[in-house]
Design an enzyme around this catalytic site. Structure first.
Site, short mmCIF file in Angstrom:
data_model
loop_
_atom_site.label_atom_id
_atom_site.label_comp_id
_atom_site.label_asym_id
_atom_site.label_seq_id
_atom_site.Cartn_x
_atom_site.Cartn_y
_atom_site.Cartn_z
N TYR A 92 7.04 96.74 62.90
CA TYR A 92 6.85 95.62 62.23
C TYR A 92 6.48 94.41 63.77
CZ TYR A 92 7.74 96.36 56.82
OH TYR A 92 7.73 96.29 55.93
N SER B 55 6.01 93.30 47.48
CA SER B 55 5.20 93.11 47.93
C SER B 55 4.35 92.72 46.20
CB SER B 55 3.37 94.19 47.49
OG SER B 55 3.41 94.03 49.29
N PHE C 116 0.25 91.08 48.46
CA PHE C 116 0.21 90.32 49.04
C PHE C 116 -1.14 89.41 49.20
CE2 PHE C 116 1.34 93.67 51.44
CZ PHE C 116 0.89 93.98 52.52
N THR D 213 -0.85 84.51 43.75
CA THR D 213 -0.18 83.54 43.76
C THR D 213 -1.36 82.49 43.54
OG1 THR D 213 -1.67 83.05 46.45
CG2 THR D 213 1.01 84.28 46.14
N GLY D 214 -2.68 82.90 43.06
CA GLY D 214 -3.95 82.01 42.48
C GLY D 214 -4.26 81.51 43.72
N LYS D 215 -3.93 81.96 45.13
CA LYS D 215 -4.91 81.29 46.34
C LYS D 215 -6.53 81.87 46.78
CE LYS D 215 -2.03 82.38 49.39
NZ LYS D 215 -1.12 83.00 50.84
#
Length: 347
Positions: free
Chosen positions: A53, A232, A236, A240-242
């Site tokens: 990461y 997750s 990803f 969230t609906g974004k």
């Protein structure tokens, strides 16, 4: 939040874990330290990282997340003792030539020592193998292909390396990630046969658009006493609906920002279609999409701890505030109906 045990280990963790893979790419060090402060203030005692990461993976940022965590520990005396710290050694390089080509005994020990230096700590509480060293269908591959088998490091050798780290006091407990029922069973079998460390956890994807863990791995882990760390849980960001209105475009999150992410399993059109259905279900029942998706993991008997990944304090608070959300029998039935019709499009 009460703490839960991880497998047969002595580790006691909160059922929410702060994932840190955005630190060093989407999240600056200063912002990451604020998120870590808030997470600790709100009672989360579990952090998860990995040597590769931040993500998307790049040679320039390999190890950046662990370095950010190490700097935070150095600036916050006493914080390390309050936390259960998990990190991971990468499996064989998957398009990342800057990582070792295989997970040998020497490679695992060398990787752990490098992580300890970056994290500025003397011990890693949970050390995990990030993905299998053998040929497996993972990260979006649906089918096992024996033609891709090739000689590689054995499970026994990997366990011997982990045993050496445990005996040296550098690691407290060990785990797996992105594993299969066969893999978990083989690690446990050989550990018991040879008196080597028994894996405490498996960290696999688990969310409304990828419930592949339920295809036999849940039974395997339950019977062997291996705890699931669910990663997750928000698919990803799809859950969230974004992305509902405009799709995977713009600058709303990593799926829109990074082409490499859109090419993965989470970027499949079918995954977004299914996510939109779950998100609509949440709104119909007076919840945000994130509340529904997180509650599905938070309240699931299969999950010991849910790993949340955030890029802001607001996202962190939203994820933590979802704790305690209950899903009615009608909602759970509706979730299963959508799953029956869409299956696991982000598998």
């Amino acid at each position: 939040m009460n703490t839960v045990s991880l497998g047969a280990s002595a580790l006691q963790v909160t059922p929410i874990c702060l994932g840190t893979m955005t630190f060093g790419e989407q999240v600056s060090e200063a912002d990451a330290h604020q998120i870590l402060d808030r997470s600790l203030e709100r009672g989360v005692n579990f952090l998860d990282a990995a040597e590769m990461y931040s993500v998307p993976a790049r040679a320039e940022t390999c190890g950046a997340t662990e370095t950010i965590l190490g700097n935070w520990f150095a600036k916050r005396p006493g914080a390390r003792e309050k936390l259960v710290l998990a990190t991971k050694v990468a499996g064989p390089a998957r398009g990342m030539p800057w990582l070792r080509p295989e997970v040998s005994k020497a490679g695992i020990i060398e990787a752990c020592e490098a992580s300890l230096r970056r994290l500025q700590t003397e011990v890693i509480d949970l050390y995990q193998i990030h993905w299998p060293a053998r040929n497996v269908p993972a990260f979006g591959a649906l089918y096992f292909d024996p033609a891709k088998d090739k000689p590689g490091v054995s499970v026994h050798e990997q366990l011997e390396a982990l045993a050496e780290l445990v005996q040296a006091g550098k690691v407290r407990a060990v785990g797996l990630s992105n594993e299969t029922p066969y893999g978990v069973h083989e690690f446990v079998r050989l550990a018991e046969q040879h008196g080597l460390p028994r894996v405490a956890t498996v960290q696999n994807p688990y969310c409304l658009i990828n419930r592949s863990y339920e295809n036999g791995l849940d039974e395997t882990c339950h019977r062997l006493g291996v705890s699931l760390l669910a990663y997750s849980p928000l698919g990803f960001g799809l859950l969230t609906g974004k992305y509902d209105a405009n799709g995977l475009v713009g600058d709303a999150g990593r799926m829109a920002l990074y082409d490499s992410m859109r090419k993965q399993r989470w970027g499949r059109p079918e995954a977004l279609d299914a996510a939109r259905r779950y998100n609509a279900l949440a709104r119909e029942h007076g919840m945000t999409p994130a509340q529904l998706a997180l509650a599905f993991c938070y309240t699931n008997w299969r999950v010991a701890s849910t790993i949340i990944g955030v890029t802001s304090l607001a996202q962190l608070d939203e994820c933590l505030d979802a704790w305690g959300t209950a899903l009615s029998p009608d909602v759970l039935k509706a979730i299963d109906k959508i799953r029956w019709e869409t299956r696991d499009p982000a598998q």
